[in-house]
Design a protein around this motif. Structure first.
Motif, PDB file in Angstrom:
ATOM      1  N   GLY A 146     -16.298 -26.320  52.676  1.00  0.00           N
ATOM      2  CA  GLY A 146     -15.081 -26.730  52.028  1.00  0.00           C
ATOM      3  C   GLY A 146     -15.089 -28.138  52.121  1.00  0.00           C
ATOM      4  N   ALA A 147     -14.432 -28.220  53.294  1.00  0.00           N
ATOM      5  CA  ALA A 147     -13.779 -29.820  53.880  1.00  0.00           C
ATOM      6  C   ALA A 147     -15.368 -31.141  54.145  1.00  0.00           C
ATOM      7  CB  ALA A 147     -13.354 -29.680  55.488  1.00  0.00           C
ATOM      8  N   LEU A 148     -16.523 -30.069  54.658  1.00  0.00           N
ATOM      9  CA  LEU A 148     -17.327 -30.986  54.435  1.00  0.00           C
ATOM     10  C   LEU A 148     -17.771 -31.673  53.411  1.00  0.00           C
ATOM     11  CD1 LEU A 148     -19.897 -29.039  57.299  1.00  0.00           C
ATOM     12  CD2 LEU A 148     -18.479 -31.889  57.091  1.00  0.00           C
ATOM     13  N   ALA A 149     -18.061 -30.309  52.155  1.00  0.00           N
ATOM     14  CA  ALA A 149     -18.497 -30.395  50.655  1.00  0.00           C
ATOM     15  C   ALA A 149     -17.456 -31.760  50.376  1.00  0.00           C
ATOM     16  CB  ALA A 149     -18.311 -29.355  50.145  1.00  0.00           C
ATOM     17  N   ALA A 150     -16.892 -31.762  50.637  1.00  0.00           N
ATOM     18  CA  ALA A 150     -15.043 -32.769  50.104  1.00  0.00           C
ATOM     19  C   ALA A 150     -15.868 -34.130  50.753  1.00  0.00           C
ATOM     20  CB  ALA A 150     -14.271 -32.739  50.172  1.00  0.00           C
ATOM     21  N   GLU A 151     -16.091 -34.377  51.758  1.00  0.00           N
ATOM     22  CA  GLU A 151     -16.097 -35.468  52.287  1.00  0.00           C
ATOM     23  C   GLU A 151     -17.974 -36.247  51.955  1.00  0.00           C
ATOM     24  OE1 GLU A 151     -16.692 -34.975  55.998  1.00  0.00           O
ATOM     25  OE2 GLU A 151     -14.534 -34.724  57.161  1.00  0.00           O
ATOM     26  N   ASP A 152     -18.654 -35.307  51.611  1.00  0.00           N
ATOM     27  CA  ASP A 152     -19.809 -35.322  51.003  1.00  0.00           C
ATOM     28  C   ASP A 152     -20.045 -36.216  49.298  1.00  0.00           C
ATOM     29  OD1 ASP A 152     -21.393 -34.302  53.162  1.00  0.00           O
ATOM     30  OD2 ASP A 152     -22.046 -32.902  53.049  1.00  0.00           O
ATOM     31  N   CYS A 153     -18.644 -35.445  49.027  1.00  0.00           N
ATOM     32  CA  CYS A 153     -18.526 -35.941  47.123  1.00  0.00           C
ATOM     33  C   CYS A 153     -18.472 -37.413  47.666  1.00  0.00           C
ATOM     34  CB  CYS A 153     -17.934 -35.357  46.338  1.00  0.00           C
ATOM     35  SG  CYS A 153     -16.567 -34.440  46.959  1.00  0.00           S
ATOM     36  N   ASP A 154     -18.490 -37.802  46.137  1.00  0.00           N
ATOM     37  CA  ASP A 154     -18.217 -39.479  45.678  1.00  0.00           C
ATOM     38  C   ASP A 154     -17.095 -39.461  44.007  1.00  0.00           C
ATOM     39  OD1 ASP A 154     -17.671 -42.095  45.601  1.00  0.00           O
ATOM     40  OD2 ASP A 154     -19.686 -42.583  45.271  1.00  0.00           O
ATOM     41  N   PRO A 155     -16.490 -38.582  44.562  1.00  0.00           N
ATOM     42  CA  PRO A 155     -15.926 -38.376  42.759  1.00  0.00           C
ATOM     43  C   PRO A 155     -15.778 -40.233  41.862  1.00  0.00           C
ATOM     44  CG  PRO A 155     -14.352 -37.654  44.152  1.00  0.00           C
ATOM     45  CD  PRO A 155     -15.957 -37.576  44.731  1.00  0.00           C
ATOM     46  N   ALA A 156     -15.947 -40.042  40.966  1.00  0.00           N
ATOM     47  CA  ALA A 156     -14.975 -41.107  40.171  1.00  0.00           C
ATOM     48  C   ALA A 156     -14.139 -40.730  39.382  1.00  0.00           C
ATOM     49  CB  ALA A 156     -15.784 -41.802  39.154  1.00  0.00           C
ATOM     50  N   THR A 157     -12.876 -41.600  39.354  1.00  0.00           N
ATOM     51  CA  THR A 157     -11.649 -41.548  38.379  1.00  0.00           C
ATOM     52  C   THR A 157     -11.933 -42.071  36.695  1.00  0.00           C
ATOM     53  OG1 THR A 157     -10.033 -42.191  39.932  1.00  0.00           O
ATOM     54  CG2 THR A 157      -9.393 -42.447  38.343  1.00  0.00           C
ATOM     55  N   ASP A 158     -11.547 -41.044  35.799  1.00  0.00           N
ATOM     56  CA  ASP A 158     -12.086 -40.647  34.894  1.00  0.00           C
ATOM     57  C   ASP A 158     -10.959 -40.537  33.829  1.00  0.00           C
ATOM     58  OD1 ASP A 158     -12.565 -38.281  34.441  1.00  0.00           O
ATOM     59  OD2 ASP A 158     -14.701 -38.434  34.435  1.00  0.00           O
ATOM     60  N   GLY A 159     -10.695 -40.044  32.737  1.00  0.00           N
ATOM     61  CA  GLY A 159      -9.861 -39.918  31.624  1.00  0.00           C
ATOM     62  C   GLY A 159      -9.735 -38.453  31.672  1.00  0.00           C
ATOM     63  N   LEU A 160     -10.253 -37.252  32.569  1.00  0.00           N
ATOM     64  CA  LEU A 160     -10.041 -36.307  32.771  1.00  0.00           C
ATOM     65  C   LEU A 160      -9.361 -35.752  34.207  1.00  0.00           C
ATOM     66  CD1 LEU A 160     -13.538 -34.593  32.045  1.00  0.00           C
ATOM     67  CD2 LEU A 160     -11.429 -34.350  30.638  1.00  0.00           C
ATOM     68  N   ALA A 161      -9.650 -37.410  35.118  1.00  0.00           N
ATOM     69  CA  ALA A 161      -8.723 -36.427  36.732  1.00  0.00           C
ATOM     70  C   ALA A 161      -9.261 -37.603  37.164  1.00  0.00           C
ATOM     71  CB  ALA A 161      -9.210 -35.096  37.184  1.00  0.00           C
ATOM     72  N   SER A 162      -8.120 -37.941  38.371  1.00  0.00           N
ATOM     73  CA  SER A 162      -8.927 -39.363  39.424  1.00  0.00           C
ATOM     74  C   SER A 162     -10.025 -38.911  40.534  1.00  0.00           C
ATOM     75  CB  SER A 162      -7.345 -39.705  39.991  1.00  0.00           C
ATOM     76  OG  SER A 162      -6.675 -37.903  40.304  1.00  0.00           O
ATOM     77  N   ALA A 163     -10.586 -39.598  41.564  1.00  0.00           N
ATOM     78  CA  ALA A 163     -11.634 -39.406  42.452  1.00  0.00           C
ATOM     79  C   ALA A 163     -10.741 -38.383  43.083  1.00  0.00           C
ATOM     80  CB  ALA A 163     -12.006 -40.518  43.125  1.00  0.00           C
ATOM     81  N   TRP A 164      -9.160 -38.678  43.843  1.00  0.00           N
ATOM     82  CA  TRP A 164      -8.353 -38.119  44.093  1.00  0.00           C
ATOM     83  C   TRP A 164      -8.171 -36.487  44.752  1.00  0.00           C
ATOM     84  CZ3 TRP A 164      -3.744 -35.200  44.032  1.00  0.00           C
ATOM     85  CH2 TRP A 164      -3.645 -35.038  45.438  1.00  0.00           C
ATOM     86  N   TYR A 165      -8.148 -36.162  43.010  1.00  0.00           N
ATOM     87  CA  TYR A 165      -7.713 -35.169  42.284  1.00  0.00           C
ATOM     88  C   TYR A 165      -9.038 -33.696  42.200  1.00  0.00           C
ATOM     89  CZ  TYR A 165      -5.823 -30.483  39.996  1.00  0.00           C
ATOM     90  OH  TYR A 165      -5.705 -30.260  39.754  1.00  0.00           O
ATOM     91  N   ARG A 166     -10.428 -34.416  41.743  1.00  0.00           N
ATOM     92  CA  ARG A 166     -11.725 -33.936  42.104  1.00  0.00           C
ATOM     93  C   ARG A 166     -11.600 -34.026  43.797  1.00  0.00           C
ATOM     94  NH1 ARG A 166     -15.005 -34.936  37.666  1.00  0.00           N
ATOM     95  NH2 ARG A 166     -13.776 -36.887  36.020  1.00  0.00           N
ATOM     96  N   ARG A 167     -11.652 -35.069  44.372  1.00  0.00           N
ATOM     97  CA  ARG A 167     -11.952 -34.829  45.940  1.00  0.00           C
ATOM     98  C   ARG A 167     -11.047 -33.314  46.695  1.00  0.00           C
ATOM     99  NH1 ARG A 167     -14.977 -37.916  49.333  1.00  0.00           N
ATOM    100  NH2 ARG A 167     -14.570 -39.453  48.042  1.00  0.00           N
ATOM    101  N   THR A 168     -10.310 -33.650  46.014  1.00  0.00           N
ATOM    102  CA  THR A 168      -8.749 -32.436  47.171  1.00  0.00           C
ATOM    103  C   THR A 168      -9.073 -31.139  46.446  1.00  0.00           C
ATOM    104  OG1 THR A 168      -7.469 -34.243  46.788  1.00  0.00           O
ATOM    105  CG2 THR A 168      -6.452 -31.743  46.429  1.00  0.00           C
ATOM    106  N   MET A 169      -9.923 -31.088  44.884  1.00  0.00           N
ATOM    107  CA  MET A 169     -10.231 -29.305  44.361  1.00  0.00           C
ATOM    108  C   MET A 169     -11.707 -28.892  44.452  1.00  0.00           C
ATOM    109  SD  MET A 169      -7.291 -29.109  42.507  1.00  0.00           S
ATOM    110  CE  MET A 169      -8.513 -27.486  42.325  1.00  0.00           C
ATOM    111  N   VAL A 170     -12.546 -29.855  45.565  1.00  0.00           N
ATOM    112  CA  VAL A 170     -13.882 -29.320  46.246  1.00  0.00           C
ATOM    113  C   VAL A 170     -13.345 -28.288  47.201  1.00  0.00           C
ATOM    114  CG1 VAL A 170     -15.728 -30.122  47.347  1.00  0.00           C
ATOM    115  CG2 VAL A 170     -14.752 -31.390  45.549  1.00  0.00           C
ATOM    116  N   PRO A 171     -13.011 -28.495  48.073  1.00  0.00           N
ATOM    117  CA  PRO A 171     -12.475 -27.353  49.023  1.00  0.00           C
ATOM    118  C   PRO A 171     -12.224 -25.994  48.504  1.00  0.00           C
ATOM    119  CG  PRO A 171     -11.775 -29.587  50.143  1.00  0.00           C
ATOM    120  CD  PRO A 171     -11.952 -29.571  48.216  1.00  0.00           C
TER     121      PRO A 171
END
Length: 146
Positions: free
Chosen positions: A93-118
């Motif tokens: 889960g931690a490696l998958a979070a490092e590999d992703c590059d989420p964007a902030t949009d009207g649904l969720a922030s990039a930080w929140y999306r990356r935090t939810m990946v693991p």
């Protein structure tokens, strides 16, 4: 360039030997569930092939955490050769979070999306953890009140 008028009618693939398991999980709010057209914040699809208790092959596909669906080769490789334990799942889960590059949009922030990946990777893998015999395909989703 001429356009082809052919259509794919069938795809055949040889599956690896061993026990197979698949799971899909997504994260969305209760309000999103009510609207079938609103995408999930994060989705994870997992497929594993077991050799006894150890993972022989692993595939993790993520969506909502980049500009297109992506796989996490480092997370997949971290699972191979090990049983699905809390430790190996957390590492994937931690490696998958490092590999992703989420964007902030009207649904969720990039930080929140990356935090939810693991969290979502962990849920898909825990669905498969400790399975005996044939492993059913699993579909689950996590919702939070808005």
């Amino acid at each position: 360039m001429a356009r082809s008028q052919q259509i794919v009618e069938q795809i055949q693939a040889e599956l690896a030997r061993g026990q197979h398991g698949a799971a899909y999980d997504r994260f969305m709010t209760v309000r999103q569930v009510a609207s079938r057209y609103t995408p999930s914040f994060v989705t994870v699809a997992a497929h594993v092939v077991f050799d006894g208790a150890k993972v022989k092959q692993a595939a993790l596909a993520l969506n909502g955490v980049g500009d297109h669906p992506l796989r996490s080769p480092r997370a997949e490789a971290s699972l191979v050769g090990s049983p699905l334990t809390d430790e190996t799942i957390a590492r994937a889960g931690a490696l998958a979070a490092e590999d992703c590059d989420p964007a902030t949009d009207g649904l969720a922030s990039a930080w929140y999306r990356r935090t939810m990946v693991p969290v979502i990777v962990g849920r898909t893998q825990q669905t498969l953890e400790g399975a005996q015999g044939p492993i059913p395909v699993s579909y689950t989703h996590l919702t939070l009140p808005t």
